[in-house]
Design an enzyme around this catalytic site. Structure first.
Site, mmCIF file in Angstrom:
data_model
loop_
_atom_site.group_PDB
_atom_site.id
_atom_site.type_symbol
_atom_site.label_atom_id
_atom_site.label_comp_id
_atom_site.label_asym_id
_atom_site.label_seq_id
_atom_site.Cartn_x
_atom_site.Cartn_y
_atom_site.Cartn_z
ATOM 1 N N SER A 93 -4.525 -8.353 -2.700
ATOM 2 C CA SER A 93 -4.977 -7.140 -2.039
ATOM 3 C C SER A 93 -3.811 -6.371 -1.402
ATOM 4 C CB SER A 93 -6.044 -7.502 -1.003
ATOM 5 O OG SER A 93 -6.657 -6.383 -0.459
ATOM 6 N N ASP A 231 -5.499 0.418 -1.614
ATOM 7 C CA ASP A 231 -4.677 -0.772 -1.414
ATOM 8 C C ASP A 231 -4.339 -1.374 -2.771
ATOM 9 O OD1 ASP A 231 -7.167 -1.842 -2.027
ATOM 10 O OD2 ASP A 231 -6.981 -3.525 -0.648
ATOM 11 N N ASP A 233 -5.359 -3.721 -4.723
ATOM 12 C CA ASP A 233 -6.379 -3.976 -5.747
ATOM 13 C C ASP A 233 -7.478 -2.917 -5.740
ATOM 14 O OD1 ASP A 233 -7.565 -4.869 -3.373
ATOM 15 O OD2 ASP A 233 -8.703 -6.435 -4.384
ATOM 16 N N ASP A 235 -9.825 -1.923 -3.742
ATOM 17 C CA ASP A 235 -11.197 -2.116 -3.287
ATOM 18 C C ASP A 235 -11.432 -1.487 -1.925
ATOM 19 O OD1 ASP A 235 -9.825 -3.934 -1.712
ATOM 20 O OD2 ASP A 235 -11.208 -5.607 -2.078
#
Length: 441
Positions: A93, A231, A233, A235
């Site tokens: 992340s 960010d 990833d 999400d």
């Protein structure tokens, strides 16, 4: 290695090793009982290595694996839901490149419950080295751009467009680097994409949702209507208004909740947030006639509450926002499109919408090192917390909780003024230091 608030995470090849990823794949396959898995990852240099091991573990237990390559976490969740498969994402992340992690989704694309994670951890300790016959590995059979994910994102606009709205998107040199531009262009925006050249080590480096200063400067310099920082990833997101000011997840959720409430599409007139959400949000929702449900920190707990209550919107201050009618996890690009749609329909700048949605109360966070973790620290200090809260009144709030991963106690205080918040936080911190010091002597 154990599950934290968002999967398993650690230093790649030191804590999070190939052998562990292999075993985790095997354990997940045994516990989740899936016949098919969808696997993707972010742009870190260590991701291909760990993904290969994870896939090998899944396949060795007879799971058919579909590999997506570098894609956002919510794209994996979307395809897991679409195909009735389990999902797995190799990503840490917002962490720096030297870390990595593995997130797992149950069959259908939802994050795992605590008891399921505990069962997988138990299975990890019981693996005996025997392997089942491997299943075929199907590589890159799904293109997120052409196989429905982008259409799924754009559906939040309800057929409307953004009509040339000037948008700067910071892709964090992460998983959305290739997708971000096409998504917002198809929505009709005039897009300027930055930090979309991943090299394996620059993910989240001086960019993205945890470091939006570069985006703030770009929005101001180009006179853009809004900035969107994803960010690593993708999400979650943090927004930047037309003045270059940061708009956090609390404000984004408040804007969307108020809009959905007014349009009659906020189920049960309820929004779900975590204990870290600012008190100003709660006061704003109370004034707007919106009920607030509170959960522990972590977007998976938000999702559980959304599903159990049949609610439609929830999220975290950090920018994880879940539109439960549309997705099984937080999605930075979907949330951004929903936010831009509110701006476009109302013809108002983000700065005005954010100021109108809520007033953020000053918040102070103090971390205190302790000898050992105390999960019941809030109960142990209940009398002290109540005494401090009484001095703050209705415009103050205290939260004392243990760190989920370190021997720390976190004290968070919100108050009408920053000085009140600091004084109250230090007062409780002194109590914790005194009592734990006395206990160790």
């Amino acid at each position: 290695m154990r599950f934290g608030t968002d999967g398993v995470r650690g230093v790649a090849n030191r804590e999070l090793t190939v052998s562990f990823a292999l075993d985790l794949g095997r354990a997940a396959a045994k516990v989740l009982g899936a016949s098919r898995a969808v696997v993707g990852g972010d742009s870190r240099v260590s991701t291909p290595m760990l993904e290969a091991a994870l896939v090998a573990g899944l396949a060795s237990e007879g799971v058919e694996v579909i590999r997506l390559g570098v894609v956002p976490t919510p794209a994996v969740a979307y395809h897991a839901a679409r195909l009735g498969a389990m999902g797995a994402v190799v990503s840490a992340s917002h962490n720096p490149y030297h870390d990595n992690g593995i997130k797992l989704f149950s069959v259908g694309g939802s994050k795992l419950a605590d008891d399921v994670e505990a069962e997988i951890e138990m299975e990890l300790t019981q693996l005996n080295g025997t392997d089942a016959a491997p299943a075929p590995i199907r590589r890159l059979l799904i293109d997120p751009y052409t196989d429905g994910y982008v259409d799924h994102l754009l559906d939040v606009l309800g057929g409307r467009g953004l009509d040339g709205m000037a948008v700067v998107v910071d892709a964090a040199n992460g998983a959305a680097s290739e997708l971000a531009g096409p998504v917002f262009e198809r929505a009709g925006a005039a897009v300027d994409v930055i930090c979309a050249e991943p090299d394996g080590v620059n993910i989240n480096e001086g960019c993205g949702a945890t470091d939006p200063e570069q985006l703030c400067r770009r929005v101001r310099a180009h006179g853009a209507a809004v900035g969107i920082a994803l960010d690593g990833d993708a999400d979650r997101l943090i927004a930047v208004d037309e003045t270059g000011a940061v708009v956090d997840g609390d404000h984004i959720i408040a804007i969307c909740a108020a809009d959905m409430h007014e349009r009659g599409v906020l189920h049960a007139d309820t929004v779900v947030v975590t204990v870290m959400t600012n008190l100003g949000f709660r006061l704003a929702m109370q004034a707007a006639g919106v009920h607030v449900v509170e959960t522990s920190v972590g977007d998976r707990y938000v999702l559980e509450a959304l599903q159990q209550g049949g609610f439609s919107l929830g999220g975290e201050q950090s920018g994880h926002v879940i539109f439960a009618d549309r997705a099984t996890t937080g999605d930075g690009m979907l949330t951004a499109l929903a936010l831009l749609d509110v701006m476009h329909r109302r013809g108002r700048p983000l700065s005005e919408l954010a100021a109108e949605a809520m007033t953020q109360l000053p918040q102070v966070l103090v971390n205190i090192e302790v000898a050992e973790r105390h999960p019941d620290i809030g109960e142990l200090l209940a009398a002290d917390i109540a005494e401090v809260e009484a001095t703050l009144g209705e415009t103050g709030r205290v939260l004392v909780r243990p760190s989920g991963t370190e021997p720390l106690v976190r004290v968070m205080v919100e108050a009408a003024t920053a000085e009140q918040a600091r004084e109250a936080a230090e007062r409780l911190a002194a109590v914790i230091r005194r009592r734990y010091a006395a206990a160790r002597s």
